[in-house]
Design a protein around this motif. Structure first.
Motif, PDB file in Angstrom:
ATOM      1  N   ILE A   1     -71.323 -28.595  10.777  1.00 18.26           N
ATOM      2  CA  ILE A   1     -72.336 -28.227   9.791  1.00 18.26           C
ATOM      3  C   ILE A   1     -71.746 -28.180   8.389  1.00 18.26           C
ATOM      4  O   ILE A   1     -72.345 -28.695   7.429  1.00 18.26           O
ATOM      5  N   ALA A   2     -70.580 -27.595   8.245  1.00 17.69           N
ATOM      6  CA  ALA A   2     -69.964 -27.482   6.914  1.00 17.69           C
ATOM      7  C   ALA A   2     -69.679 -28.865   6.331  1.00 17.69           C
ATOM      8  O   ALA A   2     -69.917 -29.103   5.131  1.00 17.69           O
ATOM      9  N   ALA A   3     -69.178 -29.770   7.143  1.00 19.68           N
ATOM     10  CA  ALA A   3     -68.876 -31.125   6.651  1.00 19.68           C
ATOM     11  C   ALA A   3     -70.159 -31.843   6.247  1.00 19.68           C
ATOM     12  O   ALA A   3     -70.189 -32.540   5.221  1.00 19.68           O
ATOM     13  N   LEU A   4     -71.220 -31.656   7.024  1.00 22.57           N
ATOM     14  CA  LEU A   4     -72.485 -32.303   6.683  1.00 22.57           C
ATOM     15  C   LEU A   4     -73.090 -31.710   5.408  1.00 22.57           C
ATOM     16  O   LEU A   4     -73.648 -32.441   4.589  1.00 22.57           O
ATOM     17  N   GLN A   5     -72.965 -30.391   5.227  1.00 20.93           N
ATOM     18  CA  GLN A   5     -73.480 -29.774   4.000  1.00 20.93           C
ATOM     19  C   GLN A   5     -72.709 -30.249   2.779  1.00 20.93           C
ATOM     20  O   GLN A   5     -73.298 -30.510   1.722  1.00 20.93           O
ATOM     21  N   THR A   6     -71.407 -30.392   2.904  1.00 24.62           N
ATOM     22  CA  THR A   6     -70.583 -30.888   1.801  1.00 24.62           C
ATOM     23  C   THR A   6     -70.966 -32.318   1.450  1.00 24.62           C
ATOM     24  O   THR A   6     -71.114 -32.671   0.276  1.00 24.62           O
ATOM     25  N   ARG A   7     -71.151 -33.123   2.470  1.00 30.18           N
ATOM     26  CA  ARG A   7     -71.521 -34.522   2.236  1.00 30.18           C
ATOM     27  C   ARG A   7     -72.902 -34.627   1.596  1.00 30.18           C
ATOM     28  O   ARG A   7     -73.112 -35.427   0.679  1.00 30.18           O
ATOM     29  N   LEU A   8     -73.841 -33.793   2.037  1.00 31.07           N
ATOM     30  CA  LEU A   8     -75.178 -33.794   1.466  1.00 31.07           C
ATOM     31  C   LEU A   8     -75.141 -33.390  -0.007  1.00 31.07           C
ATOM     32  O   LEU A   8     -75.801 -34.020  -0.848  1.00 31.07           O
ATOM     33  N   ALA A   9     -74.367 -32.367  -0.335  1.00 32.13           N
ATOM     34  CA  ALA A   9     -74.254 -31.931  -1.734  1.00 32.13           C
ATOM     35  C   ALA A   9     -73.654 -33.043  -2.596  1.00 32.13           C
ATOM     36  O   ALA A   9     -74.119 -33.279  -3.721  1.00 32.13           O
ATOM     37  N   TYR A  10     -72.653 -33.743  -2.075  1.00 36.62           N
ATOM     38  CA  TYR A  10     -72.041 -34.848  -2.813  1.00 36.62           C
ATOM     39  C   TYR A  10     -73.054 -35.968  -3.062  1.00 36.62           C
ATOM     40  O   TYR A  10     -73.180 -36.487  -4.181  1.00 36.62           O
ATOM     41  N   LEU A  11     -73.794 -36.336  -2.029  1.00 38.03           N
ATOM     42  CA  LEU A  11     -74.769 -37.413  -2.180  1.00 38.03           C
ATOM     43  C   LEU A  11     -75.902 -37.026  -3.121  1.00 38.03           C
ATOM     44  O   LEU A  11     -76.389 -37.855  -3.899  1.00 38.03           O
ATOM     45  N   GLU A  12     -76.333 -35.762  -3.072  1.00 38.19           N
ATOM     46  CA  GLU A  12     -77.387 -35.314  -3.980  1.00 38.19           C
ATOM     47  C   GLU A  12     -76.913 -35.345  -5.431  1.00 38.19           C
ATOM     48  O   GLU A  12     -77.653 -35.763  -6.328  1.00 38.19           O
ATOM     49  N   SER A  13     -75.672 -34.929  -5.659  1.00 35.24           N
ATOM     50  CA  SER A  13     -75.158 -34.958  -7.032  1.00 35.24           C
ATOM     51  C   SER A  13     -74.991 -36.396  -7.518  1.00 35.24           C
ATOM     52  O   SER A  13     -75.272 -36.707  -8.678  1.00 35.24           O
ATOM     53  N   LYS A  14     -74.566 -37.284  -6.635  1.00 34.25           N
ATOM     54  CA  LYS A  14     -74.414 -38.695  -7.005  1.00 34.25           C
ATOM     55  C   LYS A  14     -75.774 -39.311  -7.314  1.00 34.25           C
ATOM     56  O   LYS A  14     -75.933 -40.053  -8.277  1.00 34.25           O
ATOM     57  N   LEU A  15     -76.784 -38.985  -6.517  1.00 33.93           N
ATOM     58  CA  LEU A  15     -78.130 -39.496  -6.741  1.00 33.93           C
ATOM     59  C   LEU A  15     -78.707 -38.951  -8.042  1.00 33.93           C
ATOM     60  O   LEU A  15     -79.343 -39.693  -8.807  1.00 33.93           O
ATOM     61  N   ALA A  16     -78.468 -37.694  -8.313  1.00 34.96           N
ATOM     62  CA  ALA A  16     -78.952 -37.101  -9.563  1.00 34.96           C
ATOM     63  C   ALA A  16     -78.284 -37.765 -10.756  1.00 34.96           C
ATOM     64  O   ALA A  16     -78.935 -38.025 -11.785  1.00 34.96           O
ATOM     65  N   ALA A  17     -76.995 -38.076 -10.666  1.00 30.78           N
ATOM     66  CA  ALA A  17     -76.292 -38.741 -11.761  1.00 30.78           C
ATOM     67  C   ALA A  17     -76.838 -40.146 -11.981  1.00 30.78           C
ATOM     68  O   ALA A  17     -77.012 -40.579 -13.130  1.00 30.78           O
ATOM     69  N   GLU A  18     -77.138 -40.858 -10.890  1.00 30.96           N
ATOM     70  CA  GLU A  18     -77.704 -42.207 -11.035  1.00 30.96           C
ATOM     71  C   GLU A  18     -79.096 -42.149 -11.642  1.00 30.96           C
ATOM     72  O   GLU A  18     -79.450 -42.986 -12.489  1.00 30.96           O
ATOM     73  N   ASP A  19     -79.902 -41.173 -11.257  1.00 33.29           N
ATOM     74  CA  ASP A  19     -81.245 -41.030 -11.824  1.00 33.29           C
ATOM     75  C   ASP A  19     -81.165 -40.719 -13.318  1.00 33.29           C
ATOM     76  O   ASP A  19     -81.943 -41.236 -14.116  1.00 33.29           O
ATOM     77  N   LYS A  20     -80.216 -39.880 -13.702  1.00 30.52           N
ATOM     78  CA  LYS A  20     -80.034 -39.531 -15.103  1.00 30.52           C
ATOM     79  C   LYS A  20     -79.599 -40.755 -15.905  1.00 30.52           C
ATOM     80  O   LYS A  20     -80.067 -40.991 -17.017  1.00 30.52           O
ATOM     81  N   GLU A  21     -78.721 -41.571 -15.313  1.00 34.23           N
ATOM     82  CA  GLU A  21     -78.250 -42.791 -15.975  1.00 34.23           C
ATOM     83  C   GLU A  21     -79.397 -43.777 -16.153  1.00 34.23           C
ATOM     84  O   GLU A  21     -79.552 -44.395 -17.222  1.00 34.23           O
ATOM     85  N   LYS A  22     -80.245 -43.936 -15.146  1.00 38.79           N
ATOM     86  CA  LYS A  22     -81.389 -44.848 -15.252  1.00 38.79           C
ATOM     87  C   LYS A  22     -82.384 -44.352 -16.292  1.00 38.79           C
ATOM     88  O   LYS A  22     -82.978 -45.139 -17.040  1.00 38.79           O
ATOM     89  N   LEU A  23     -82.567 -43.055 -16.372  1.00 38.26           N
ATOM     90  CA  LEU A  23     -83.470 -42.488 -17.352  1.00 38.26           C
ATOM     91  C   LEU A  23     -82.949 -42.735 -18.765  1.00 38.26           C
ATOM     92  O   LEU A  23     -83.709 -43.095 -19.676  1.00 38.26           O
ATOM     93  N   ASN A  24     -81.631 -42.605 -18.952  1.00 39.39           N
ATOM     94  CA  ASN A  24     -81.032 -42.898 -20.255  1.00 39.39           C
ATOM     95  C   ASN A  24     -81.184 -44.376 -20.625  1.00 39.39           C
ATOM     96  O   ASN A  24     -81.395 -44.727 -21.790  1.00 39.39           O
ATOM     97  N   ASP A  25     -81.052 -45.272 -19.635  1.00 36.26           N
ATOM     98  CA  ASP A  25     -81.225 -46.704 -19.890  1.00 36.26           C
ATOM     99  C   ASP A  25     -82.658 -47.022 -20.304  1.00 36.26           C
ATOM    100  O   ASP A  25     -82.889 -47.863 -21.179  1.00 36.26           O
ATOM    101  N   VAL A  26     -83.617 -46.362 -19.723  1.00 29.80           N
ATOM    102  CA  VAL A  26     -85.033 -46.606 -20.053  1.00 29.80           C
ATOM    103  C   VAL A  26     -85.331 -46.095 -21.456  1.00 29.80           C
ATOM    104  O   VAL A  26     -86.035 -46.742 -22.234  1.00 29.80           O
ATOM    105  N   ILE A  27     -84.771 -44.940 -21.805  1.00 31.56           N
ATOM    106  CA  ILE A  27     -85.011 -44.360 -23.131  1.00 31.56           C
ATOM    107  C   ILE A  27     -84.361 -45.215 -24.216  1.00 31.56           C
ATOM    108  O   ILE A  27     -84.936 -45.426 -25.274  1.00 31.56           O
ATOM    109  N   HIS A  28     -83.196 -45.744 -23.991  1.00 36.13           N
ATOM    110  CA  HIS A  28     -82.481 -46.513 -25.019  1.00 36.13           C
ATOM    111  C   HIS A  28     -82.785 -47.933 -24.899  1.00 36.13           C
ATOM    112  O   HIS A  28     -82.911 -48.886 -24.759  1.00 36.13           O
TER     113      HIS A  28
END
Length: 112
Positions: free
Chosen positions: A85-112
């Motif tokens: 469970i701990a390993a899966l929670q760590t992996r999920l948190a990593y993937l969520e942060s990576k997805l959030a960073a990609e969404d933020k990057e795409k949003l910046n590309d659309v704005i600029h």
């Protein structure tokens, strides 16, 4: 005459030791199951008594059944960190942060 009584006493003593020895041997898988906190402790104990009635024909299988489970790793033969469970929670948190960073990057590309 003394040797006759001594031999009879020795024979009775040996018979009692063998009788109780067999009962103690049949209970070994149950003791292993209790030590390992096996989820089937009661079934292993009952199977041990059935094995006692069948002259311990089932005893090796009951022993294997009791030995298969360990509380720290379950039924597996090795500890698999990827399923914990701990390993899966760590992996999920990593993937969520990576997805959030990609969404933020795409949003910046659309704005600029």
């Amino acid at each position: 005459m003394f040797l006759n009584y001594f031999a009879l006493g020795l024979l009775c003593f040996a018979g009692i030791i063998v009788f109780y020895g067999i009962i103690v041997i049949h209970d070994i898988p149950y003791e292993i199951a209790v030590e390992r906190n096996h989820p089937h402790q009661d079934a292993i104990h009952a199977a041990g008594w059935v094995s006692l009635l069948t002259l311990h024909v089932l005893w090796p299988f009951i022993w294997i059944w009791a030995m298969l489970y360990r509380e720290d790793r379950g039924w597996g033969f090795h500890k698999n960190e990827s399923n914990s469970i701990a390993a899966l929670q760590t992996r999920l948190a990593y993937l969520e942060s990576k997805l959030a960073a990609e969404d933020k990057e795409k949003l910046n590309d659309v704005i600029h």
